[in-house]
Write a protein that holds these residues in place. Structure first.
Motif, short mmCIF file in Angstrom:
data_model
loop_
_atom_site.label_atom_id
_atom_site.label_comp_id
_atom_site.label_asym_id
_atom_site.label_seq_id
_atom_site.Cartn_x
_atom_site.Cartn_y
_atom_site.Cartn_z
N GLN A 1 -8.91 -20.38 -15.80
CA GLN A 1 -10.26 -20.18 -15.27
C GLN A 1 -10.42 -18.92 -14.43
OE1 GLN A 1 -11.61 -23.77 -13.23
NE2 GLN A 1 -10.30 -25.02 -14.56
N ASN B 1 -4.78 -17.64 -13.90
CA ASN B 1 -4.33 -18.93 -13.36
C ASN B 1 -3.90 -19.82 -14.51
OD1 ASN B 1 -7.10 -20.01 -14.04
ND2 ASN B 1 -6.24 -21.76 -12.96
N GLY C 1 -4.05 -22.88 -15.42
CA GLY C 1 -4.77 -23.95 -16.09
C GLY C 1 -5.55 -24.78 -15.10
N SER C 2 -6.02 -25.92 -15.54
CA SER C 2 -6.89 -26.75 -14.70
C SER C 2 -6.08 -27.58 -13.72
CB SER C 2 -7.73 -27.66 -15.59
OG SER C 2 -6.87 -28.47 -16.36
N GLY C 3 -6.77 -28.12 -12.76
CA GLY C 3 -6.10 -28.96 -11.77
C GLY C 3 -5.52 -28.15 -10.65
N ASN C 4 -5.04 -28.78 -9.62
CA ASN C 4 -4.56 -28.01 -8.47
C ASN C 4 -3.14 -27.52 -8.63
OD1 ASN C 4 -3.07 -30.28 -8.15
ND2 ASN C 4 -3.93 -30.87 -6.17
N THR C 5 -2.57 -27.63 -9.80
CA THR C 5 -1.27 -27.02 -10.04
C THR C 5 -1.42 -25.76 -10.88
OG1 THR C 5 -0.92 -28.37 -11.99
CG2 THR C 5 -0.07 -29.22 -9.91
N LYS D 1 -1.33 -22.59 -10.82
CA LYS D 1 -0.97 -21.42 -10.03
C LYS D 1 -1.17 -20.14 -10.82
CE LYS D 1 3.89 -22.14 -11.26
NZ LYS D 1 3.69 -23.30 -12.13
#
Lengths: 112, 112
Positions: free
Chosen positions: B31, B91, B93-97, B99
């Motif tokens: 994203q 980044n 990918g999705s989610g809070n991982t 990085k």
């Protein structure tokens, strides 16, 4: 002046010694990161922390350790288990996991 | 396949030339996209974020092609001071991982 400060600029490690690289930020950022860069190579993620008292291993965590006891500080210890520690180490911070990174000026670590 | 891939170059161009770099990424859920500039033995500095509609900052234009999963950087009227390594950052990918992941960089040398 807000920013991210790394120290020292140059560091020398003897065989079997642990050394600690300092990283401090006053940007009020939640996330902090440590990267390693070898000559002619891109940045590789060692460890990252998205919040105080929590951190995760990156792609090359073996031989390194970190702590995140304060929001402002994210020190990196290069342990004696890291057999090839000579590299340029960069600390960074960001407001969130997909936000732009702000970097410190780096620490060049060499082995005596 | 690497998660973020760049042609390392070097790209050698005369002053005043227009030069373009591409960077491909493997995760369609990515994203956030950035271009950083890094001078020799210095920390990377943010050049520009890359937005879906494309964006321009002076002589620099960045574009995103989600269908083909690449971002590009166009530099018009190259200056000697543009000589540096340009890092593509995506980044993961999705989610809070998700990085941020760095490409290995593209080296640009602008000659008089």
């Amino acid at each position: 002046d807000g920013g991210i400060t790394q120290s020292p600029k140059y560091l020398f490690r003897k065989e079997g010694q642990n050394v600690t690289l300092s990283c401090e930020q006053n940007l009020n950022h939640d996330a902090m990161y440590w990267y390693r860069q070898d000559p002619g190579q891109g940045l590789r993620l060692i460890y990252y922390s998205q919040i105080v008292n929590d951190f995760q291993k990156g792609d090359i965590a073996e031989g390194y350790s970190v702590s995140r006891e304060k929001k402002e500080s994210f020190p990196l210890t290069v342990t004696s288990a890291q057999k090839n520690p000579t590299a340029f180490y960069l600390c960074a911070s960001s407001a969130g996991w997909k936000e732009k990174l702000f970097f410190g000026s780096g620490t060049q670590l060499s082995v005596l | 396949r690497k998660e973020v891939e760049q042609d390392p170059g070097p790209f050698n161009v005369p002053e005043g030339a227009t030069v373009a770099f591409n960077c491909t990424y493997s995760n369609s859920a990515s994203q956030s996209f950035f271009w950083y500039r890094q001078d020799c033995r210095k920390e990377p500095k943010l050049l520009m974020s890359v937005y879906s509609s494309g964006n321009e900052d002076g002589r620099f234009t960045a574009q995103l092609n989600r269908a083909s999963q690449y971002i590009s950087l166009l530099i018009r009227d190259s200056k000697l001071s543009d000589s540096a390594t340009y890092l593509c950052v995506v980044n993961g990918g999705s989610g809070n991982t998700g990085k941020l992941i760095f490409g290995q960089g593209t080296t640009l040398q602008v000659k008089p």
